[in-house]
Write an enzyme that holds these catalytic residues in place. Structure first.
Site, PDB file in Angstrom:
ATOM      1  N   VAL A  99      63.945  87.444 -24.745  1.00 47.14           N
ATOM      2  CA  VAL A  99      63.474  87.067 -26.078  1.00 47.14           C
ATOM      3  C   VAL A  99      64.529  86.153 -26.680  1.00 47.14           C
ATOM      4  CG1 VAL A  99      62.813  87.907 -28.382  1.00 47.14           C
ATOM      5  CG2 VAL A  99      62.290  89.287 -26.348  1.00 47.14           C
ATOM      6  N   CYS A 100      64.082  85.102 -27.375  1.00 40.17           N
ATOM      7  CA  CYS A 100      65.005  84.245 -28.127  1.00 40.17           C
ATOM      8  C   CYS A 100      66.073  83.679 -27.179  1.00 40.17           C
ATOM      9  CB  CYS A 100      65.583  85.086 -29.269  1.00 40.17           C
ATOM     10  SG  CYS A 100      66.291  84.169 -30.656  1.00 40.17           S
ATOM     11  N   THR A 101      67.331  83.662 -27.614  1.00 38.35           N
ATOM     12  CA  THR A 101      68.383  83.080 -26.766  1.00 38.35           C
ATOM     13  C   THR A 101      68.771  83.986 -25.604  1.00 38.35           C
ATOM     14  OG1 THR A 101      70.095  83.925 -28.251  1.00 38.35           O
ATOM     15  CG2 THR A 101      69.323  81.678 -28.643  1.00 38.35           C
ATOM     16  N   GLY A 102      68.065  85.084 -25.419  1.00 38.34           N
ATOM     17  CA  GLY A 102      68.227  85.853 -24.183  1.00 38.34           C
ATOM     18  C   GLY A 102      67.911  85.002 -22.962  1.00 38.34           C
ATOM     19  N   ALA A 149      59.851  83.170 -27.455  1.00 35.90           N
ATOM     20  CA  ALA A 149      60.545  82.325 -28.437  1.00 35.90           C
ATOM     21  C   ALA A 149      61.400  83.207 -29.350  1.00 35.90           C
ATOM     22  CB  ALA A 149      59.514  81.495 -29.192  1.00 35.90           C
TER      23      ALA A 149
END
Lengths: 214, 214
Positions: A99-102, A149
């Site tokens: 998720v996200c910047t993962g 995102a």
């Protein structure tokens, strides 16, 4: 089916807990929060502390790996212990997700090379140096690699995964029981929909938001 | 502005973390997780442990009180220490809020008498004995009392609150930065929208879901 949620200091809480809430309702699933060491892990705001039940080395072959994002990802993506664990876990996982910047951690581990992927809208370009092809979509499936995102998008990703893993009936049941019938009072949740002035303002502050200095 | 998130064993994680993620981004806000005693608190699945930074008696006058729901609410709503704290905190709060069956704690503390309120769709009727008027709405404002429906609805409630407290610009900014542009792959998030067979099935199992035996 074991689902490992990877924590590190400076993770964003909803990135992890959104999908955890949905996926932990999968019948027969075992969820486990893991970190480099077992014990307390602090979120990006410094005001939430979640316990990692296991150290990374204690969880060697999860069926699903989920990596949340957050300002702390900048440091975590340079941590060879984390990256080596991701490569090992990925070798036997059914789904490798973020998720996200993962997604930057997955990319830094070399797992997204040549693959379509997504991230927080302010951080999509950072996938390019790792050979990933960023898209602006909310949830991206490329084989067993699933990236979402920014922050809240992990909830949608989890529902997609539940459908793929257990079928539409289970996914709909989880959506009903969590009453996930979103009714945001504004329509500013993406750079396409938000006031362009706001979008431009935050693009200039991206390093600050996403913790370039962390 | 101090925002207190009340934890108890058996809380549902997203009920607390969804609004926490949004409200903690309010400029100048101080968030604090509180519980009867400071220390680890376990969620309803038993696989997430969050640290309560402070004991209830250490946080006496928060500006915002937020009570999450979860199967553990059945026990917490019988806990006179918790109820007395809610009454005291409410006496000086600007906003007294809940997600899911968190509204049952507010109701049991006598705070929702004669007020419109909401809760998880399976638990709306349980508000009636306390003199509250349940509605099927997702977010209900009645004066300073704000209640949200099941689990994920706390995110929407938090955006409403951000707008009231800090204005539309701040609320839209938080929505943009958390990329809250929901795109669930199913449309089963409410009893009106889900397959009626599923709704009926879960109505008969409500006690199990919501922890009547907890």
């Amino acid at each position: 089916m074991q689902i490992a949620f990877v924590l590190y200091d400076g993770f964003t809480s909803l990135d992890a807990i959104g999908p955890y809430e949905m996926l932990s309702r999968l019948p027969g699933a075992e969820t486990v929060f893991v970190a480099e060491e077992a014990g307390p892990v602090q979120n990006d705001q410094g005001t939430l502390v979640v316990a990692a039940e296991r150290a990374l080395h204690e969880v060697t072959a999860p069926d699903i790996v989920l990596v949340p994002g957050g300002p702390g990802s900048r440091r975590a993506m340079l941590d060879e212990t984390v990256l080596a664990w991701l490569r090992t876990a990925d070798a036997t996982s059914t789904w490798t997700t973020s998720v996200c910047t993962g997604s930057h951690l997955l990319a830094a581990a070399g797992l997204l090379e040549g693959r379509r992927a997504t991230s927080h809208w302010l951080a999509l370009d950072d996938l390019v140096p790792f050979g990933a092809e960023p898209t602006g979509e909310r949830v991206v499936f490329d084989g067993k690699y699933v990236t979402a995102a920014g922050v809240s998008s992990g909830i949608d990703m989890a529902l997609h995964l539940l459908g793929r893993i257990a079928g539409d009936e289970v996914a709909r049941t989880v959506q009903l029981l969590t009453e996930y019938d979103p009714q945001p009072p504004y329509d500013a949740g993406s750079p396409q929909k938000a006031p362009q002035r706001l979008v431009a303002q935050w693009r200039t502050r991206a390093g600050l938001v996403l913790g370039a200095d962390a």
